[in-house]
Design an enzyme around this catalytic site. Structure first.
Site, PDB file in Angstrom:
ATOM      1  CG  ASP A  43      -0.083   0.077   2.616  1.00 39.73           C
ATOM      2  OD1 ASP A  43      -0.751   0.368   3.726  1.00 39.73           O
ATOM      3  OD2 ASP A  43       0.828  -0.435   2.615  1.00 39.73           O
ATOM      4  CG  HIS A  87       7.144  -0.107  10.123  1.00 42.90           C
ATOM      5  ND1 HIS A  87       7.220  -0.572  11.409  1.00 42.90           N
ATOM      6  CD2 HIS A  87       6.796   1.273  10.214  1.00 42.90           C
ATOM      7  CE1 HIS A  87       7.359   0.663  12.208  1.00 42.90           C
ATOM      8  NE2 HIS A  87       6.935   1.778  11.384  1.00 42.90           N
TER       9      HIS A  87
HETATM   10  O1  RIB Z   1       2.517  -0.439  11.079  1.00 45.73           O
HETATM   11  C1  RIB Z   1       3.243  -0.106   9.840  1.00 45.73           C
HETATM   12  C2  RIB Z   1       2.588  -0.585   8.575  1.00 45.73           C
HETATM   13  O2  RIB Z   1       1.440   0.006   8.218  1.00 45.73           O
HETATM   14  C3  RIB Z   1       3.648  -0.342   7.396  1.00 45.73           C
HETATM   15  O3  RIB Z   1       3.073  -1.258   6.388  1.00 45.73           O
HETATM   16  C4  RIB Z   1       3.058   0.886   6.717  1.00 45.73           C
HETATM   17  O4  RIB Z   1       3.267   1.140   5.522  1.00 45.73           O
HETATM   18  C5  RIB Z   1       1.914   0.949   6.998  1.00 45.73           C
HETATM   19  O5  RIB Z   1       1.181   0.308   5.978  1.00 45.73           O
HETATM   20 CA    CA Z   2       3.005  -0.734   4.071  1.00 41.67          CA
END
Ligand code: RIB
Ligand code: CA
Length: 326
Positions: free
Chosen positions: A31, A261
């Site tokens: 996303d 992340h």
């Molecule tokens: O909590 C972090 C996640 O949520 C990552 O994938 C960031 O891109 C959002 O999608």
């Molecule tokens: Ca993400």
């Protein structure tokens, strides 16, 4: 005649060798999203990963913007892979409110003039995932770095989907630590708790890369500056879109840096040895204050939950490899 035949055979060999990149076959479900963009850049620079497609989902932004941003990244990074668009909302059927306060109005911080380049793949995300898992039976790794709606849709579409996968690596969850949307829930799980619970109920070979480890990989403004020096085009773009993201982390989370992340999850696909994991079944709380919480459940199939990380190695892999891009 003999020379001509040798030349033809040699040309065929080179052609096959060039087409065969080798490496782990990978689809990233994404996303994009600022840390998604960083993860996709990493995948383009990682020789052991053979990215064969992106599937897009709502989350950080609306799914049509996820797809536009993904196609822009494919173009910018010189990747020749399809972008298959997926779900616009979660299994609960709620109208989705994108995380614009974190990733900006269109998913790339305050960079909003991203052009529409190319077209989405003819197949939707779930169909593409199912077909590629069948085609590359036992070899395909899917790395989900957004809400798990497309993964759950693929499981619903083909009950054999999970058996066809080599591995499912998920960026999501906060099993033994606080969440980032609420104190209980991490964003990807929070955005579609029903789909996430369905994925944790399936018997996929799953590695969960949650906030338990990703919040240890903070990437600061000076790190983006260094990356932009090493890779002026790619690093410069990532620095430009991350300013908004860094401000959020500073002003809301009180942190001098953003979590890698999604890159951490992509790195876990090929470098699982840099993580300590604990096998536990998981279920997702659906309603109330704890909506989106990922709770251990011994009655569920075991998931390898990352509890430890070699932060230095993971950060070096990211900076060295993305730094090697133009
Ligand atoms: O909590 C972090 C996640 O949520 C990552 O994938 C960031 O891109 C959002 O999608
Ligand atoms: Ca993400």
């Amino acid at each position: 005649m003999k020379f001509g035949l040798c030349r033809t055979v040699f040309a065929l060999f080179i052609g096959c060798a060039l087409r065969y990149r080798g490496g782990m076959k990978l689809i990233i479900d994404t996303d994009p999203g600022i840390d998604d963009a960083m993860a996709i850049a990493y995948s383009a620079a990682a020789a052991e990963l053979d990215l064969i497609g992106l599937t897009t989902v709502f989350g950080n932004t609306h799914v049509h913007q996820s797809s536009r941003n993904a196609r822009y990244l494919v173009h910018k990074l010189g990747l020749d892979v399809p972008v298959a668009q997926g779900a616009a909302q979660g299994w609960q059927g709620e109208q989705h409110a994108p995380s614009t306060h974190v990733h900006g109005p269109e998913g790339f911080g305050d960079v909003t003039d991203i052009p529409e380049i190319g077209q989405n793949h003819a197949q939707g995300a779930a169909e593409f995932l199912v077909e590629q898992a069948r085609l590359h039976r036992g070899q395909l790794v899917v790395c989900a770095i957004g809400p798990l709606t497309n993964i759950a849709d693929a499981i619903r579409l083909d009950p054999g989907f999970v058996q066809n996968l080599a591995k499912l690596v998920i960026m999501g969850g906060a099993v033994f630590c606080n969440g980032n949307v609420t104190e209980h829930a991490e964003a990807n799980i929070y955005h579609d708790p029903l789909a996430a619970d369905a994925v944790f109920e399936a018997r996929a070979p799953t590695v969960l890369v949650g906030l338990d480890v990703t919040l240890q990989t903070l990437f600061a403004a000076r790190d983006f500056d260094a990356l932009a020096d090493q890779a002026p085009d790619t690093g410069g773009f990532l620095r430009e879109i991350s300013r908004f993201y860094l401000n959020f982390y500073r002003e809301v989370a009180g942190l001098e840096g953003c979590g890698l992340h999604d890159s951490t999850a992509v790195i876990a696909c090929s470098h699982e040895h840099l993580f300590e994991t604990q096998a536990t079944g998981l279920r997702v709380i659906q309603q109330g204050d704890e909506r989106g919480a990922t709770r251990p459940d011994a009655d569920r199939p075991p998931v390898r939950v990352c509890r430890g990380i070699d932060v230095g190695q993971v950060m070096s892999l990211f900076t060295d490899r993305v730094g090697s891009l133009p």
